[in-house]
Design a protein around this motif. Sequence first.
Motif, PDB file in Angstrom:
ATOM      1  N   ALA A 347       0.759  -1.083   0.257  1.00  0.00           N
ATOM      2  CA  ALA A 347      -0.100   0.092  -0.108  1.00  0.00           C
ATOM      3  C   ALA A 347       1.165   0.944   0.156  1.00  0.00           C
ATOM      4  O   ALA A 347       0.396   2.341  -0.407  1.00  0.00           O
ATOM      5  N   GLY A 348       2.337   1.360   0.533  1.00  0.00           N
ATOM      6  CA  GLY A 348       2.630   2.704   0.433  1.00  0.00           C
ATOM      7  C   GLY A 348       3.909   2.427  -0.477  1.00  0.00           C
ATOM      8  O   GLY A 348       4.209   4.025  -0.790  1.00  0.00           O
ATOM      9  N   MET A 349       3.246   1.791  -1.515  1.00  0.00           N
ATOM     10  CA  MET A 349       3.956   1.908  -3.123  1.00  0.00           C
ATOM     11  C   MET A 349       3.324   3.609  -3.310  1.00  0.00           C
ATOM     12  O   MET A 349       3.917   3.755  -4.382  1.00  0.00           O
ATOM     13  N   LYS A 350       2.326   4.089  -3.247  1.00  0.00           N
ATOM     14  CA  LYS A 350       1.267   5.573  -3.560  1.00  0.00           C
ATOM     15  C   LYS A 350       2.532   6.386  -3.046  1.00  0.00           C
ATOM     16  O   LYS A 350       2.135   7.342  -4.415  1.00  0.00           O
ATOM     17  N   THR A 351       2.264   6.328  -2.124  1.00  0.00           N
ATOM     18  CA  THR A 351       3.346   7.483  -1.542  1.00  0.00           C
ATOM     19  C   THR A 351       4.864   8.140  -1.968  1.00  0.00           C
ATOM     20  O   THR A 351       5.860   8.492  -1.653  1.00  0.00           O
ATOM     21  N   HIS A 352       5.321   6.728  -2.536  1.00  0.00           N
ATOM     22  CA  HIS A 352       7.083   6.000  -2.457  1.00  0.00           C
ATOM     23  C   HIS A 352       7.598   5.726  -3.781  1.00  0.00           C
ATOM     24  O   HIS A 352       7.448   4.956  -4.279  1.00  0.00           O
ATOM     25  N   PRO A 353       8.104   7.342  -4.092  1.00  0.00           N
ATOM     26  CA  PRO A 353       8.205   7.116  -5.671  1.00  0.00           C
ATOM     27  C   PRO A 353       9.705   6.321  -5.478  1.00  0.00           C
ATOM     28  O   PRO A 353      10.292   5.540  -4.754  1.00  0.00           O
ATOM     29  N   GLY A 354       9.563   5.924  -6.593  1.00  0.00           N
ATOM     30  CA  GLY A 354      11.426   4.575  -6.887  1.00  0.00           C
ATOM     31  C   GLY A 354      11.679   3.470  -6.867  1.00  0.00           C
ATOM     32  O   GLY A 354      12.242   2.487  -7.356  1.00  0.00           O
ATOM     33  N   VAL A 355       9.948   2.759  -6.602  1.00  0.00           N
ATOM     34  CA  VAL A 355       9.454   1.181  -5.802  1.00  0.00           C
ATOM     35  C   VAL A 355      10.079   0.816  -7.435  1.00  0.00           C
ATOM     36  O   VAL A 355      10.795  -0.250  -7.333  1.00  0.00           O
ATOM     37  N   ALA A 356       9.346   0.714  -8.143  1.00  0.00           N
ATOM     38  CA  ALA A 356       9.501   0.460  -9.792  1.00  0.00           C
ATOM     39  C   ALA A 356      11.238   0.077 -10.062  1.00  0.00           C
ATOM     40  O   ALA A 356      11.512  -0.653 -10.567  1.00  0.00           O
ATOM     41  N   ALA A 357      11.374   1.436 -10.198  1.00  0.00           N
ATOM     42  CA  ALA A 357      13.266   1.109 -10.435  1.00  0.00           C
ATOM     43  C   ALA A 357      13.789   0.337 -10.103  1.00  0.00           C
ATOM     44  O   ALA A 357      14.746  -0.496 -10.398  1.00  0.00           O
ATOM     45  N   GLN A 358      13.638   0.437  -8.197  1.00  0.00           N
ATOM     46  CA  GLN A 358      14.398  -0.622  -7.588  1.00  0.00           C
ATOM     47  C   GLN A 358      13.935  -2.076  -7.699  1.00  0.00           C
ATOM     48  O   GLN A 358      14.411  -2.976  -8.625  1.00  0.00           O
ATOM     49  N   MET A 359      12.840  -2.167  -8.587  1.00  0.00           N
ATOM     50  CA  MET A 359      11.872  -3.429  -8.617  1.00  0.00           C
ATOM     51  C   MET A 359      12.770  -3.897 -10.482  1.00  0.00           C
ATOM     52  O   MET A 359      12.948  -4.859 -10.657  1.00  0.00           O
ATOM     53  N   PHE A 360      12.703  -2.850 -10.807  1.00  0.00           N
ATOM     54  CA  PHE A 360      13.194  -3.282 -12.277  1.00  0.00           C
ATOM     55  C   PHE A 360      15.048  -3.658 -12.283  1.00  0.00           C
ATOM     56  O   PHE A 360      15.403  -4.649 -12.596  1.00  0.00           O
ATOM     57  N   ARG A 361      15.591  -2.939 -11.488  1.00  0.00           N
ATOM     58  CA  ARG A 361      16.811  -3.068 -11.374  1.00  0.00           C
ATOM     59  C   ARG A 361      16.928  -4.136 -10.546  1.00  0.00           C
ATOM     60  O   ARG A 361      18.371  -4.997 -10.762  1.00  0.00           O
ATOM     61  N   ALA A 362      16.523  -4.937  -9.389  1.00  0.00           N
ATOM     62  CA  ALA A 362      17.203  -6.132  -9.125  1.00  0.00           C
ATOM     63  C   ALA A 362      17.018  -7.357  -9.683  1.00  0.00           C
ATOM     64  O   ALA A 362      17.472  -8.341 -10.214  1.00  0.00           O
ATOM     65  N   LEU A 363      15.534  -7.499 -10.520  1.00  0.00           N
ATOM     66  CA  LEU A 363      15.086  -8.273 -11.915  1.00  0.00           C
ATOM     67  C   LEU A 363      16.297  -7.781 -12.613  1.00  0.00           C
ATOM     68  O   LEU A 363      16.808  -9.294 -13.013  1.00  0.00           O
ATOM     69  N   SER A 364      16.906  -7.275 -13.276  1.00  0.00           N
ATOM     70  CA  SER A 364      17.859  -7.001 -14.545  1.00  0.00           C
ATOM     71  C   SER A 364      19.713  -7.595 -12.975  1.00  0.00           C
ATOM     72  O   SER A 364      19.910  -8.076 -14.062  1.00  0.00           O
ATOM     73  N   ASP A 365      19.595  -6.796 -12.518  1.00  0.00           N
ATOM     74  CA  ASP A 365      20.908  -7.917 -11.628  1.00  0.00           C
ATOM     75  C   ASP A 365      20.921  -9.431 -11.188  1.00  0.00           C
ATOM     76  O   ASP A 365      21.553  -9.514 -10.980  1.00  0.00           O
ATOM     77  N   ALA A 366      19.189  -9.448 -11.713  1.00  0.00           N
ATOM     78  CA  ALA A 366      19.143 -11.066 -11.641  1.00  0.00           C
ATOM     79  C   ALA A 366      19.309 -11.713 -13.064  1.00  0.00           C
ATOM     80  O   ALA A 366      19.492 -12.714 -12.594  1.00  0.00           O
ATOM     81  N   ASP A 367      19.159 -10.693 -13.811  1.00  0.00           N
ATOM     82  CA  ASP A 367      19.639 -11.774 -15.352  1.00  0.00           C
ATOM     83  C   ASP A 367      18.086 -12.201 -16.009  1.00  0.00           C
ATOM     84  O   ASP A 367      17.941 -12.742 -16.767  1.00  0.00           O
ATOM     85  N   VAL A 368      17.648 -11.302 -14.837  1.00  0.00           N
ATOM     86  CA  VAL A 368      16.174 -11.657 -15.186  1.00  0.00           C
ATOM     87  C   VAL A 368      15.527 -11.181 -16.515  1.00  0.00           C
ATOM     88  O   VAL A 368      15.113  -9.364 -15.857  1.00  0.00           O
ATOM     89  N   ASN A 369      15.537 -11.014 -17.635  1.00  0.00           N
ATOM     90  CA  ASN A 369      14.427 -10.454 -18.637  1.00  0.00           C
ATOM     91  C   ASN A 369      13.051 -10.176 -18.046  1.00  0.00           C
ATOM     92  O   ASN A 369      12.439 -10.672 -17.905  1.00  0.00           O
ATOM     93  N   ILE A 370      12.711  -9.183 -17.932  1.00  0.00           N
ATOM     94  CA  ILE A 370      11.463  -8.241 -18.277  1.00  0.00           C
ATOM     95  C   ILE A 370      10.546  -9.005 -19.723  1.00  0.00           C
ATOM     96  O   ILE A 370      10.954  -7.740 -20.695  1.00  0.00           O
ATOM     97  N   ASP A 371       9.375  -9.440 -19.905  1.00  0.00           N
ATOM     98  CA  ASP A 371       8.161  -9.044 -20.965  1.00  0.00           C
ATOM     99  C   ASP A 371       7.331  -8.073 -21.424  1.00  0.00           C
ATOM    100  O   ASP A 371       7.221  -7.387 -21.970  1.00  0.00           O
ATOM    101  N   LEU A 372       6.285  -8.704 -20.031  1.00  0.00           N
ATOM    102  CA  LEU A 372       5.448  -7.346 -20.031  1.00  0.00           C
ATOM    103  C   LEU A 372       5.691  -6.632 -18.522  1.00  0.00           C
ATOM    104  O   LEU A 372       5.758  -7.307 -17.607  1.00  0.00           O
ATOM    105  N   ILE A 373       4.964  -5.276 -18.458  1.00  0.00           N
ATOM    106  CA  ILE A 373       4.789  -4.823 -17.338  1.00  0.00           C
ATOM    107  C   ILE A 373       3.140  -4.277 -17.197  1.00  0.00           C
ATOM    108  O   ILE A 373       3.166  -3.835 -17.985  1.00  0.00           O
ATOM    109  N   SER A 374       2.474  -4.894 -15.800  1.00  0.00           N
ATOM    110  CA  SER A 374       1.286  -4.009 -15.614  1.00  0.00           C
ATOM    111  C   SER A 374       1.267  -3.638 -13.992  1.00  0.00           C
ATOM    112  O   SER A 374       2.108  -4.247 -13.340  1.00  0.00           O
ATOM    113  N   THR A 375       0.221  -2.643 -13.883  1.00  0.00           N
ATOM    114  CA  THR A 375       0.233  -2.004 -12.073  1.00  0.00           C
ATOM    115  C   THR A 375      -0.564  -1.698 -12.045  1.00  0.00           C
ATOM    116  O   THR A 375      -1.474  -1.907 -12.909  1.00  0.00           O
ATOM    117  N   SER A 376      -0.786  -1.455 -10.986  1.00  0.00           N
ATOM    118  CA  SER A 376      -2.115  -0.805 -10.831  1.00  0.00           C
ATOM    119  C   SER A 376      -1.999  -0.177  -9.281  1.00  0.00           C
ATOM    120  O   SER A 376       0.069   0.095  -9.289  1.00  0.00           O
TER     121      SER A 376
END
Length: 419
Positions: A347-376
């Motif tokens: 729920a805190g995502m609404k008011t904390h910028p940077g969560v998406a960036a950190q998520m994509f960075r963590a996946l990239s550091d683990a060598d996981v490629n992202i195919d599609l993205i969706s958000t609520s």
Amino acid sequence: MTVIVQKYGGTSVGTPERMRAVAGRIVASKLAGARVVAVVSAMGDVTDDLLGMAAKIDPEPPEREMDMLLATGEQVSIALLAMAIHALGHEAISFTGPQVGIVTDHGHTKAKIMEVRADRVSEALDDGRIVIVAGFQGMTPDGQITTLGRGGSDTTAVAVAAGIGADVCEIYTDVDGVYTADPRVARDARKIDVISYEEMLELAAAGAGVLNLRSVEFARNHGVTIHCRSSFTDVPGTIVKEADSSMEQAIISGVAHDTSEAKVTIRDVPDRPGVAASVFTRMAEANVNVDMIIQNVSEAGMTDISFTTPKADLVRARRAADAAVAELGAREWTVDDSIAKVSLVGAGMKTHPGVAAQMFRALSDADVNIDLISTSTIRITCVVEGAQVEAAVRALHDSFGLSDAEVTVESVPACGGGE
Ligand code: ADP
Ligand code: ASP
Ligand code: MG
């Protein structure tokens, strides 16, 4: 007098010994002074076995007959559990879904509960009996047997709890609560003590199968408090209820993953108005659930449309895709069933910028490629390669520091997860 609905999942009643242990637990609640209704699932892997048998007869069986078949699993459990309670010297009576007035719509194999006419349950409780109800099943107003979709016993339990005004709906399973990720994947996941309906809904929708999505929706709509806990221990589990000021507002509450969907792509569709409407009308008419949708950038007047759908809907999706390709003059359709979704919920995502960036960075550091993205507003979901999803869950769990204490997971290899 306290009124409790207790739901026991497939693993919890997977063997006669487990069935007797569950009977003991129910009797103990009664002796402690409560009126008790127990909702039970089919034993162990029975539902999977029934599905497997049907598939050997007909890959696309009539859904009415499928429900007739699947409903038998729970009927075995209720009778055996009532016998186990009698063997302990207590009065119990078992009822099927139709017998206790679980009225559903006509959506065979994924029917929705419209009403619970719980008088019969209340009368049996008034007579001092323990009431045992078959999960996962109901009846249409014109008398057809239906089932509620995989994991549907949770929904039966919450619906019965709402119908009789129970104080709490206890969902007993093979883990001792809702964790910050599936504890079978992230061994250092942490148990969440209290979680809001809103966050639990997003986790369940994103694949955290510990609570069925519809059961959480039903609980929120009817104000039923859920206590998700282990049938193997007595430790307190996770309370799911309306958010209030006493709840800790975590920025991220958990990571969920889902391997039950496939990606369908319709290639070289003419890029003109009305194309998406006709593809998804075809899918809706074929009763195909569509989750994430992406339309690629148009090249030379042509585009690709991709969407994800439950693997269980693929037979129907393929047929609808054939019709859409022919109607639109598209090139072809393809299916990728080796995808998975990984989601971050909080729920805190609404008011904390940077969560998406950190998520994509963590996946990239683990060598996981992202195919599609969706958000609520409180969830970010990425579609990744199926083989990488567990690594993705662990990478996100670590990156957002969700770990804490040791996790208790009951492993019962002989009878599986029950779903
Ligand atoms: P039951 O047969 O009792 O309904 P399920 O198999 O439906 O049990 O649900 C329990 C399972 O849910 C656990 O064994 C666990 O692997 C899985 N699970 C997935 N996500 C989570 C989570 N966030 N917290 C706890 N368990 C989870
Ligand atoms: N037996 C059904 C299933 O396996 C319903 C349930 O267990 O909740 O999905
Ligand atoms: Mg379940």
